[in-house]
Design a protein around this motif. Structure first.
Motif, mmCIF file in Angstrom:
data_model
loop_
_atom_site.group_PDB
_atom_site.id
_atom_site.type_symbol
_atom_site.label_atom_id
_atom_site.label_comp_id
_atom_site.label_asym_id
_atom_site.label_seq_id
_atom_site.Cartn_x
_atom_site.Cartn_y
_atom_site.Cartn_z
ATOM 1 N N ARG A 220 22.655 12.289 -10.637
ATOM 2 C CA ARG A 220 22.491 11.384 -12.034
ATOM 3 C C ARG A 220 22.484 10.039 -11.800
ATOM 4 O O ARG A 220 21.660 9.328 -12.179
ATOM 5 N N ASP A 221 23.769 9.603 -11.264
ATOM 6 C CA ASP A 221 23.937 8.172 -10.912
ATOM 7 C C ASP A 221 22.873 7.769 -10.106
ATOM 8 O O ASP A 221 22.270 6.523 -10.283
ATOM 9 N N TRP A 222 22.599 8.297 -8.941
ATOM 10 C CA TRP A 222 21.516 8.037 -8.049
ATOM 11 C C TRP A 222 20.282 7.821 -8.593
ATOM 12 O O TRP A 222 19.398 7.009 -8.600
ATOM 13 N N ARG A 223 19.592 8.752 -9.656
ATOM 14 C CA ARG A 223 18.698 8.437 -10.330
ATOM 15 C C ARG A 223 18.641 7.197 -11.130
ATOM 16 O O ARG A 223 17.585 6.458 -11.136
ATOM 17 N N ARG A 224 19.488 7.073 -12.012
ATOM 18 C CA ARG A 224 19.717 5.914 -12.690
ATOM 19 C C ARG A 224 19.479 4.445 -11.633
ATOM 20 O O ARG A 224 18.731 3.695 -12.246
ATOM 21 N N LEU B 157 7.780 6.648 -13.614
ATOM 22 C CA LEU B 157 9.209 6.337 -14.274
ATOM 23 C C LEU B 157 9.383 6.559 -15.350
ATOM 24 O O LEU B 157 10.613 6.957 -16.091
ATOM 25 N N ILE B 158 8.426 6.633 -16.472
ATOM 26 C CA ILE B 158 8.827 7.066 -17.831
ATOM 27 C C ILE B 158 9.420 8.569 -17.911
ATOM 28 O O ILE B 158 10.208 8.968 -18.303
ATOM 29 N N ARG B 159 8.670 9.498 -16.972
ATOM 30 C CA ARG B 159 9.018 10.884 -16.830
ATOM 31 C C ARG B 159 10.158 11.081 -16.539
ATOM 32 O O ARG B 159 11.149 11.796 -17.049
ATOM 33 N N PHE B 160 10.589 10.588 -15.288
ATOM 34 C CA PHE B 160 11.777 10.432 -14.475
ATOM 35 C C PHE B 160 12.868 9.972 -15.576
ATOM 36 O O PHE B 160 13.945 10.373 -15.307
ATOM 37 N N GLY B 161 12.639 8.881 -16.033
ATOM 38 C CA GLY B 161 13.522 8.088 -16.735
ATOM 39 C C GLY B 161 13.899 9.030 -18.116
ATOM 40 O O GLY B 161 15.237 9.000 -18.284
ATOM 41 N N ARG B 162 13.092 9.677 -18.733
ATOM 42 C CA ARG B 162 13.329 10.565 -19.777
ATOM 43 C C ARG B 162 14.404 11.853 -19.187
ATOM 44 O O ARG B 162 15.072 12.147 -19.873
ATOM 45 N N LEU B 163 13.828 12.123 -18.070
ATOM 46 C CA LEU B 163 14.740 13.395 -17.479
ATOM 47 C C LEU B 163 16.243 12.939 -17.172
ATOM 48 O O LEU B 163 17.204 13.813 -17.409
ATOM 49 N N THR B 164 16.449 11.864 -16.669
ATOM 50 C CA THR B 164 17.623 11.292 -16.443
ATOM 51 C C THR B 164 18.472 11.088 -17.671
ATOM 52 O O THR B 164 19.667 11.324 -17.770
ATOM 53 N N LEU B 165 17.827 10.584 -18.575
ATOM 54 C CA LEU B 165 18.601 10.318 -19.914
ATOM 55 C C LEU B 165 18.676 11.701 -20.627
ATOM 56 O O LEU B 165 19.787 11.848 -21.138
ATOM 57 N N ARG B 166 18.014 12.681 -20.531
ATOM 58 C CA ARG B 166 18.268 13.867 -21.198
ATOM 59 C C ARG B 166 19.249 14.663 -20.409
ATOM 60 O O ARG B 166 20.189 15.524 -20.916
ATOM 61 N N ALA C 41 0.898 -1.244 0.010
ATOM 62 C CA ALA C 41 0.197 -0.193 -0.161
ATOM 63 C C ALA C 41 0.757 1.151 -0.019
ATOM 64 O O ALA C 41 0.472 2.344 -0.613
ATOM 65 N N LEU C 42 1.917 1.258 0.703
ATOM 66 C CA LEU C 42 2.944 2.453 0.617
ATOM 67 C C LEU C 42 3.572 2.579 -0.447
ATOM 68 O O LEU C 42 3.932 3.768 -0.885
ATOM 69 N N MET C 43 3.615 1.531 -1.222
ATOM 70 C CA MET C 43 4.282 1.728 -2.688
ATOM 71 C C MET C 43 3.343 2.586 -3.819
ATOM 72 O O MET C 43 3.939 3.185 -4.583
ATOM 73 N N LEU C 44 2.050 2.516 -3.316
ATOM 74 C CA LEU C 44 1.245 3.405 -3.968
ATOM 75 C C LEU C 44 1.425 4.975 -4.076
ATOM 76 O O LEU C 44 1.603 5.651 -4.887
ATOM 77 N N LEU C 45 1.935 5.231 -2.638
ATOM 78 C CA LEU C 45 2.311 6.585 -2.381
ATOM 79 C C LEU C 45 3.422 6.978 -3.123
ATOM 80 O O LEU C 45 3.638 8.256 -3.434
ATOM 81 N N GLN C 46 4.505 6.301 -3.154
ATOM 82 C CA GLN C 46 5.958 6.819 -3.712
ATOM 83 C C GLN C 46 5.899 7.494 -4.989
ATOM 84 O O GLN C 46 6.593 8.577 -4.902
ATOM 85 N N PRO C 47 5.498 7.301 -5.927
ATOM 86 C CA PRO C 47 5.434 7.656 -7.296
ATOM 87 C C PRO C 47 4.547 9.008 -7.336
ATOM 88 O O PRO C 47 5.093 10.233 -7.805
ATOM 89 N N LEU C 48 3.487 8.973 -6.538
ATOM 90 C CA LEU C 48 2.579 10.233 -6.093
ATOM 91 C C LEU C 48 3.473 11.475 -5.594
ATOM 92 O O LEU C 48 3.240 12.577 -5.946
ATOM 93 N N LEU C 49 4.079 11.013 -4.567
ATOM 94 C CA LEU C 49 4.852 11.892 -3.650
ATOM 95 C C LEU C 49 6.192 12.433 -4.564
ATOM 96 O O LEU C 49 6.288 13.745 -4.538
ATOM 97 N N ILE C 50 6.765 11.668 -5.134
ATOM 98 C CA ILE C 50 7.987 12.266 -5.892
ATOM 99 C C ILE C 50 7.409 12.942 -6.975
ATOM 100 O O ILE C 50 8.552 14.094 -7.385
ATOM 101 N N ALA C 51 6.417 12.781 -7.786
ATOM 102 C CA ALA C 51 5.972 13.613 -8.604
ATOM 103 C C ALA C 51 5.346 14.796 -8.138
ATOM 104 O O ALA C 51 4.851 15.478 -9.138
ATOM 105 N N GLY C 52 5.038 14.846 -7.259
ATOM 106 C CA GLY C 52 4.179 16.150 -6.586
ATOM 107 C C GLY C 52 2.789 16.203 -6.970
ATOM 108 O O GLY C 52 2.094 17.279 -7.095
#
Length: 188
Positions: A125-129, A173-182, A33-44
């Motif tokens: 950048r390495d942490w995000r990857r 994940l897609i959004r942050f993955g793109r940002l990390t790659l960029r 259940a906590l896993m549901l919160l994680q992406p919502l929190l980090i994405a604001g």
């Protein structure tokens, strides 16, 4: 998040279990259940938790998630050490065990990296990857583990929670993955 916990509390499988086993099972449900919160929190995406506040709450919930995993596995260890040893050695007859162990190691690796990130001088950048890669492992491992296991969680709420966790995480994940790659510097 509360519905799967409420449904699990009515499981007929709990009638014959020791209290430690019940706590361990509920720690697993709480962790998911906590896993549901994680992406919502980090994405604001949660009201009142954007920017720094969202990141801090994401870190705090990540710590709670790690504690839930430790309680889940620790409780199962106390009630049935041979089963946990088989799972950890990947020799368990139950396929859900391997997925849970893989997710567990990824959660613990993420937690340790987060705790010692500054000491090992891990660049942002390495942490995000690394974090994004571990999150993918955690998501897949946890969802497959939960769906395959026939235990405390009620079937419909288990599937719905799994779908919600994936639906919340994949776009982030897609959004942050793109940002990390960029943000990767080009060579040559």
């Amino acid at each position: 998040m509360v519905v799967p916990l409420a449904a699990a509390s009515t499981s007929p499988l709990l009638a014959w279990r020791e209290p430690i086993y019940i706590v361990a099972g509920f720690a697993g449900v709480i962790g998911m259940a906590l896993m549901l919160l994680q992406p919502l929190l980090i994405a604001g995406y949660l009201p009142g938790f954007s920017g720094l506040g969202g990141r801090r709450m994401h870190q705090w919930i990540g710590g709670c998630l790690a504690v839930a995993v430790i309680i889940h596995v620790g409780g199962l260890w106390i009630t049935s050490p041979p089963d946990v040893v088989d799972a950890l050695l990947f020799v368990s007859a139950t396929p859900f065990s391997a997925w849970g162990v893989i997710a567990m190691w990824a959660v613990l690796a993420t937690t340790l990296l987060a705790m010692f990130r500054k000491r090992v001088r891990l660049r942002p950048r390495d942490w995000r990857r690394i974090h994004l890669g571990l999150v993918v492992v955690i998501l897949i491992g946890t969802v497959v583990h939960a769906v395959l296991i026939e235990g405390t969680m009620e079937e419909v709420t288990k599937v719905v929670l799994s779908v919600l966790v994936l639906a919340a995480a994949i776009p982030v994940l897609i959004r942050f993955g793109r940002l990390t790659l960029r943000s990767t510097p080009r060579r040559g």
